[in-house]
Design an enzyme around this catalytic site. Structure first.
Site, PDB file in Angstrom:
ATOM      1  N   TRP A  96       2.551 -30.798  -3.274  1.00 28.42           N
ATOM      2  CA  TRP A  96       1.168 -30.338  -3.438  1.00 28.42           C
ATOM      3  C   TRP A  96       0.236 -31.310  -2.706  1.00 28.42           C
ATOM      4  CZ3 TRP A  96      -2.222 -33.768  -5.651  1.00 28.42           C
ATOM      5  CH2 TRP A  96      -1.704 -34.755  -6.499  1.00 28.42           C
ATOM      6  N   GLU A 139      -5.652 -45.625  -9.741  1.00 29.25           N
ATOM      7  CA  GLU A 139      -4.857 -44.987  -8.677  1.00 29.25           C
ATOM      8  C   GLU A 139      -5.383 -45.386  -7.299  1.00 29.25           C
ATOM      9  OE1 GLU A 139      -2.148 -43.188  -8.924  1.00 29.25           O
ATOM     10  OE2 GLU A 139      -2.084 -42.674 -11.048  1.00 29.25           O
ATOM     11  N   GLU A 177       1.982 -41.285  -4.092  1.00 29.81           N
ATOM     12  CA  GLU A 177       0.948 -41.821  -4.977  1.00 29.81           C
ATOM     13  C   GLU A 177      -0.459 -41.648  -4.397  1.00 29.81           C
ATOM     14  OE1 GLU A 177       0.757 -43.274  -7.935  1.00 29.81           O
ATOM     15  OE2 GLU A 177       2.868 -43.222  -8.471  1.00 29.81           O
ATOM     16  N   HIS A 180      -2.819 -39.077  -5.641  1.00 29.30           N
ATOM     17  CA  HIS A 180      -3.366 -39.105  -7.005  1.00 29.30           C
ATOM     18  C   HIS A 180      -4.830 -39.545  -7.017  1.00 29.30           C
ATOM     19  CE1 HIS A 180       1.029 -39.771  -8.563  1.00 29.30           C
ATOM     20  NE2 HIS A 180       0.862 -38.627  -7.925  1.00 29.30           N
ATOM     21  N   GLU A 230       5.150 -46.635 -14.409  1.00 28.23           N
ATOM     22  CA  GLU A 230       5.211 -45.200 -14.132  1.00 28.23           C
ATOM     23  C   GLU A 230       5.229 -44.405 -15.436  1.00 28.23           C
ATOM     24  OE1 GLU A 230       4.685 -43.950 -11.349  1.00 28.23           O
ATOM     25  OE2 GLU A 230       5.304 -45.375  -9.828  1.00 28.23           O
ATOM     26  N   THR A 233       1.692 -44.356 -16.868  1.00 35.14           N
ATOM     27  CA  THR A 233       0.781 -43.430 -16.174  1.00 35.14           C
ATOM     28  C   THR A 233       1.171 -41.977 -16.453  1.00 35.14           C
ATOM     29  OG1 THR A 233       2.095 -43.868 -14.210  1.00 35.14           O
ATOM     30  CG2 THR A 233      -0.058 -44.887 -14.298  1.00 35.14           C
ATOM     31  N   ASP A 262       4.446 -36.170 -11.113  1.00 39.34           N
ATOM     32  CA  ASP A 262       4.850 -37.137 -10.074  1.00 39.34           C
ATOM     33  C   ASP A 262       5.258 -38.468 -10.701  1.00 39.34           C
ATOM     34  OD1 ASP A 262       4.309 -35.422  -7.997  1.00 39.34           O
ATOM     35  OD2 ASP A 262       2.581 -36.534  -7.211  1.00 39.34           O
ATOM     36  N   GLU A 263       4.436 -38.921 -11.656  1.00 33.57           N
ATOM     37  CA  GLU A 263       4.712 -40.222 -12.288  1.00 33.57           C
ATOM     38  C   GLU A 263       6.074 -40.179 -12.987  1.00 33.57           C
ATOM     39  OE1 GLU A 263       2.694 -42.129 -11.139  1.00 33.57           O
ATOM     40  OE2 GLU A 263       0.581 -41.666 -11.503  1.00 33.57           O
ATOM     41  N   HIS A 266       8.742 -40.666 -10.481  1.00 32.58           N
ATOM     42  CA  HIS A 266       8.766 -42.076 -10.063  1.00 32.58           C
ATOM     43  C   HIS A 266       9.381 -42.959 -11.165  1.00 32.58           C
ATOM     44  CE1 HIS A 266       5.154 -41.072  -7.257  1.00 32.58           C
ATOM     45  NE2 HIS A 266       6.287 -40.588  -6.817  1.00 32.58           N
TER      46      HIS A 266
HETATM   47 FE   LIG Z   1       2.840 -43.955 -10.338  1.00 30.91          FE
HETATM   48 FE   LIG Z   2      -0.136 -42.459  -9.607  1.00 27.17          FE
END
Ligand SMILES: [Fe+2]
Ligand SMILES: [Fe+2]
Length: 398
Positions: A96, A139, A177, A180, A230, A233, A262-263, A266
């Site tokens: 995205w 971020e 990242e 974000h 991670e 977040t 996403d976090e 990660h």
């Molecule tokens: Fe992260």
């Molecule tokens: Fe992030």
């Protein structure tokens, strides 16, 4: 990414009381002695005196503590990283992008789209915005996080375009990242609710100040930190998603949810690295975990400053604690989660020191929870209103 100290202070005892009660200059001079060569001291002093006002932890600079023979371990894991870690990234073409969720500035309906966003934003309370802005600023300090990972021995990107799998992970993780801060910044700009100049100043101060990560250039410690970070977040963005939904902003809920997802990926990557290190070198990994837990995982935005509020981070994290975006209880839960995830209780064959670290880490979540209960009781009595420059100095309960 993003992790704070005792979110409100996970660990008040690790704060330097002399910094809090007036001996700031003495302690501060000590820090400068460590950080700057004598010829540059005055110049750095002027600059940092402003940017590091929120400094509340003592910096003990220990560097390159990993034994050189351990470098071989990270070299031998190159292929494993290729097969197990790089595969957790998403291809750019199927990722995205912020523009997928924002009004298209080249389209006819751009202004209508912005108006819709602003109408939805009008119903969102200030305390939620403080948390969202704090998360966004955290971020946006991404350059610091990529730099810090490149301080870890044995895994750093030696050329800025190194083909090693460790280096490729770090660059591509950073590239993921980067979206974000980008999407949150654009969304908040278009919401029309915020003093963007104050927010931009806070980002500039924060990147200029850096972060406190006592990983000692050691990837064992460093990847423990990033695992915690991670997951923290993931929790924090997940909670801002839930709150946005409750406040009727479904688009914002979706944006925060995407970031949280996403976090989570990660987190899976860094957690797998530590799991592997526990498998091949349990004692060193256990000692690193014990050491990082004793030092506490501090949030990367601890040094945030907006040019006005010397306790900006504390105030932001207090609001996050109060409305449940990220709490000390969450920190305790994260510790417990990783103790289970890495089978810390079942580890065998440890040295005496390793067993002591194991005992300490296994009892830590309980201790954090007890500390949190006491802190919350005190906090209720001490709550007060604080103005935030990010929302044009309107006051919020902290
Ligand atoms: Fe992260
Ligand atoms: Fe992030």
């Amino acid at each position: 990414m993003a992790l704070r100290l005792p979110f409100p202070p996970y660990n008040p005892s690790c704060f330097s009381s002399s910094l809090r009660f007036g001996a700031r200059k003495t302690k501060y001079s000590k820090i400068l002695m460590t950080l700057s060569p004598p010829s540059k001291r005055r110049e750095i002093n002027d600059d940092m005196a402003k940017q590091m006002r929120t400094l509340k932890v003592e910096i003990k600079e220990v560097t390159h503590s990993m034994h050189p023979e351990k470098l071989e371990i990270f070299k031998s894991l190159e292929e494993w990283v290729e097969d197990n870690i790089l595969t957790l990234l998403k291809p750019v073409e199927s990722s995205w992008q912020p523009q997928d969720f924002l009004p298209d500035p080249s389209a006819e309906g751009f202004f209508d789209g912005v108006k819709e966003m602003r109408d939805r934003a009008a119903g969102i309370p200030d305390d939620y915005y403080v948390c969202l802005v704090g998360n966004m600023i955290t971020e946006e300090a991404l350059p610091t996080y990529q730099s810090v990972i490149n301080t870890f021995d044995g895994v750093r990107d030696e050329t800025a375009s190194s083909l090693s799998s460790w280096a490729r992970w770090t660059r591509k993780w950073s590239a993921e990242e980067n979206r974000h801060g980008d999407i949150l910044n654009k969304y908040l700009y278009l919401s029309g609710r915020l003093d963007m100049r104050q927010i931009e100043k806070t980002i500039q101060y924060l990147i200029g100040s850096g972060m406190i990560l006592p990983a000692e250039n050691d990837p064992y410690r460093g990847f423990i930190y990033t695992s915690f970070q991670e997951r923290a977040t993931f929790i924090s963005h997940g909670n801002t998603a839930k709150h946005a939904k409750d406040h009727g902003d479904i688009l914002l809920a979706k944006i925060c949810g995407l970031i949280a997802a996403d976090e989570k990926r990660h987190e899976a990557a860094y957690t797998k690295i530590i799991e592997k290190l526990f498998e091949i070198d349990p004692d060193t990994t256990m000692l690193a975990l014990g050491d990082m837990m004793k030092k506490r995982i501090t949030m990367p935005a601890l040094l945030m400053f907006d040019g006005q509020d010397d306790n900006l981070f504390d105030h932001y994290s207090s609001v996050a604690q109060r409305i449940g975006v990220y709490t000390t209880k969450d920190y305790g839960d994260i510790v417990e989660f990783f103790v289970k995830r890495w089978n810390v209780e079942e580890l065998t064959g440890l040295s005496g020191e390793g067993r002591r670290a194991q005992d300490y880490v296994c009892g830590l979540a309980q201790r954090i929870r007890r500390m949190d209960e006491r802190a919350q009781e005190r906090k209720v009595k001490q709550s007060h209103m604080v103005p935030f420059s990010w929302i044009f100095n309107r006051s919020v309960l902290v």
